[in-house]
Design a protein around this motif. Structure first.
Motif, mmCIF file in Angstrom:
data_model
loop_
_atom_site.group_PDB
_atom_site.id
_atom_site.type_symbol
_atom_site.label_atom_id
_atom_site.label_comp_id
_atom_site.label_asym_id
_atom_site.label_seq_id
_atom_site.Cartn_x
_atom_site.Cartn_y
_atom_site.Cartn_z
ATOM 1 N N LEU A 34 0.587 -1.118 -0.311
ATOM 2 C CA LEU A 34 -0.069 0.283 0.072
ATOM 3 C C LEU A 34 0.517 1.136 0.197
ATOM 4 C CD1 LEU A 34 -3.245 -0.199 2.407
ATOM 5 C CD2 LEU A 34 -3.208 -1.199 -0.020
ATOM 6 N N SER A 35 2.110 1.758 1.060
ATOM 7 C CA SER A 35 2.906 1.875 0.657
ATOM 8 C C SER A 35 3.122 2.363 -0.844
ATOM 9 C CB SER A 35 4.361 2.067 1.778
ATOM 10 O OG SER A 35 5.483 0.446 1.063
ATOM 11 N N GLU A 36 4.438 1.557 -1.957
ATOM 12 C CA GLU A 36 3.605 1.789 -2.881
ATOM 13 C C GLU A 36 3.057 1.911 -3.726
ATOM 14 O OE1 GLU A 36 5.719 -2.287 -4.059
ATOM 15 O OE2 GLU A 36 7.517 -2.040 -2.937
ATOM 16 N N LEU A 37 1.621 1.435 -3.347
ATOM 17 C CA LEU A 37 0.154 1.490 -4.720
ATOM 18 C C LEU A 37 -0.053 3.542 -4.039
ATOM 19 C CD1 LEU A 37 -1.123 -1.176 -4.311
ATOM 20 C CD2 LEU A 37 -0.093 -0.123 -6.580
ATOM 21 N N PHE A 38 -0.218 3.893 -3.152
ATOM 22 C CA PHE A 38 -0.618 5.128 -2.348
ATOM 23 C C PHE A 38 0.801 5.634 -1.865
ATOM 24 C CE2 PHE A 38 -4.054 1.923 -2.150
ATOM 25 C CZ PHE A 38 -4.500 2.973 -3.073
ATOM 26 N N SER A 39 1.254 6.135 -1.227
ATOM 27 C CA SER A 39 1.926 6.816 -0.007
ATOM 28 C C SER A 39 1.844 5.954 1.167
ATOM 29 C CB SER A 39 2.075 8.140 -0.077
ATOM 30 O OG SER A 39 0.790 8.081 1.283
ATOM 31 N N PRO A 40 3.397 6.044 1.915
ATOM 32 C CA PRO A 40 3.746 5.725 3.239
ATOM 33 C C PRO A 40 2.417 5.969 4.631
ATOM 34 C CG PRO A 40 5.631 5.882 2.531
ATOM 35 C CD PRO A 40 4.908 7.093 1.366
ATOM 36 N N ILE A 41 2.131 7.079 4.309
ATOM 37 C CA ILE A 41 1.094 7.786 5.569
ATOM 38 C C ILE A 41 -0.392 7.838 5.452
ATOM 39 C CG2 ILE A 41 0.952 9.691 7.258
ATOM 40 C CD1 ILE A 41 3.619 10.989 6.916
ATOM 41 N N GLY A 42 -0.794 7.725 4.395
ATOM 42 C CA GLY A 42 -1.744 7.854 2.789
ATOM 43 C C GLY A 42 -1.921 5.793 2.797
ATOM 44 N N GLY A 43 -1.355 5.303 2.654
ATOM 45 C CA GLY A 43 -1.734 3.703 2.638
ATOM 46 C C GLY A 43 -1.853 3.148 3.234
ATOM 47 N N ALA A 44 -1.248 4.082 4.426
ATOM 48 C CA ALA A 44 -1.571 3.565 6.063
ATOM 49 C C ALA A 44 -2.513 3.605 6.770
ATOM 50 C CB ALA A 44 0.053 3.941 6.675
#
Length: 301
Positions: A34-44
């Motif tokens: 998810l961190s790669e698909l979106f961003s580290p903070i946003g994905g989490a």
């Protein structure tokens, strides 16, 4: 078939716990993806939001007044801090392989929990506790050092490559160990996991809006991955709560110490990572050290 049905009915709570452990073993892979698909903070943030909504759906909306205030403040603070440190250490790692290192560092928490329990207890403990804890730490060092072998220079060199993520991973292990010891004393048998998940999601969203991360870009594939990750992690906690009602606690406790192995295996397949023999040896040492800690302290108690 009748035999299998009878076995499942009799041992359903234990099976719930087994499923929960396997579901938890996917968290490393999903958070990194998810961190790669979106961003580290946003994905989490999105993953914990989905998990919180799922938990409210299956377990009901938590009533704040039904929980002890100390548990909400101290336990909640520790829970949120742990989840954020874990998620961001995995998401901000420089590579998928480094994210695996963060995951193994996090799995020091069982040994640290036992160490903390020993330090604050007046009871005598088996002397094997201390070398077992050292064995777990050796396993982590083995994973970080890689094929070059363990040396202080190599460890410091690898850590200096991305010190923040290593710091967060070690912090996560320590925080969760404290959480396990403290909440047992102040929760009065209550479980506010759903509320804590909601608080974690809220804290991550606040952090996201004050960060420089890019806007969230959704595709069909990324959305399905997000929903799957959130539901899987939430389901793991929901099933574990059910397992504690009537499951075989000794069996589940022992099995849970093999989570680093399950997690590493799933992540290596899901993220297409080729791990070295030394990394697997380190995983085995972390697992063995934590398991011995558990067994010798259980016998003593």
């Amino acid at each position: 078939m009748p035999f299998l049905y009878a076995f499942a009915s009799k041992n359903k709570y234990t099976l719930y716990g087994v499923f929960a452990i396997f579901l938890w073993s996917t968290i490393t892979a999903f958070i990194r993806d998810l961190s790669e698909l979106f961003s580290p903070i946003g994905g989490a943030a999105m993953m914990y939001t989905v998990s919180a909504i799922f938990l409210m759906t299956v377990m009901g909306i938590p009533k704040i007044k039904s929980y002890p205030k100390r548990y909400l403040m101290i336990g909640g603070g520790l829970f949120v801090a742990y989840e954020i440190c874990l998620a961001l250490s995995l998401g901000m790692a420089n590579s998928r392989h480094q994210a695996m290192e963060m995951a193994i560092i996090n799995y020091l928490w069982p040994a640290l929990t036992i160490l903390l329990s020993v330090l604050i207890s007046a009871k005598k403990v088996n002397i094997l506790v201390y070398p077992s804890i050292l064995l777990a730490f050796t396993g982590v060092a083995w994973c970080i050092a890689g094929e070059q072998g363990i040396s202080l220079d190599i460890l410091l060199s690898n850590i200096s490559d991305n010190p923040l993520t290593y710091f967060m991973a070690f912090s996560a292990a320590i925080i969760w160990a404290i959480y396990c010891v403290v909440t047992q004393r102040i929760s009065n048998g209550k479980n506010a996991t759903t509320l804590f998940f909601s608080a974690t999601a809220t804290a991550l969203w606040v952090q996201y809006f004050f960060s420089n991360e890019p806007s969230l870009d959704f595709t069909l594939s990324s959305t399905l991955t997000l929903l799957l990750a959130g539901i899987v992690i939430g389901a793991g906690y929901a099933l574990w709560n059910q397992a504690m009602i009537g499951g075989d606690i000794i069996l589940l406790g022992t099995l849970s110490y093999f989570t680093p192995v399950f997690s590493t295996l799933f992540a290596s397949l899901y993220l297409s990572i080729s791990l070295t023999g030394s990394f697997w040896q380190g995983v085995a040492l972390v697992t063995l050290g934590s398991l011995i800690c558990f067994l010798v302290t259980r016998r003593k108690n």
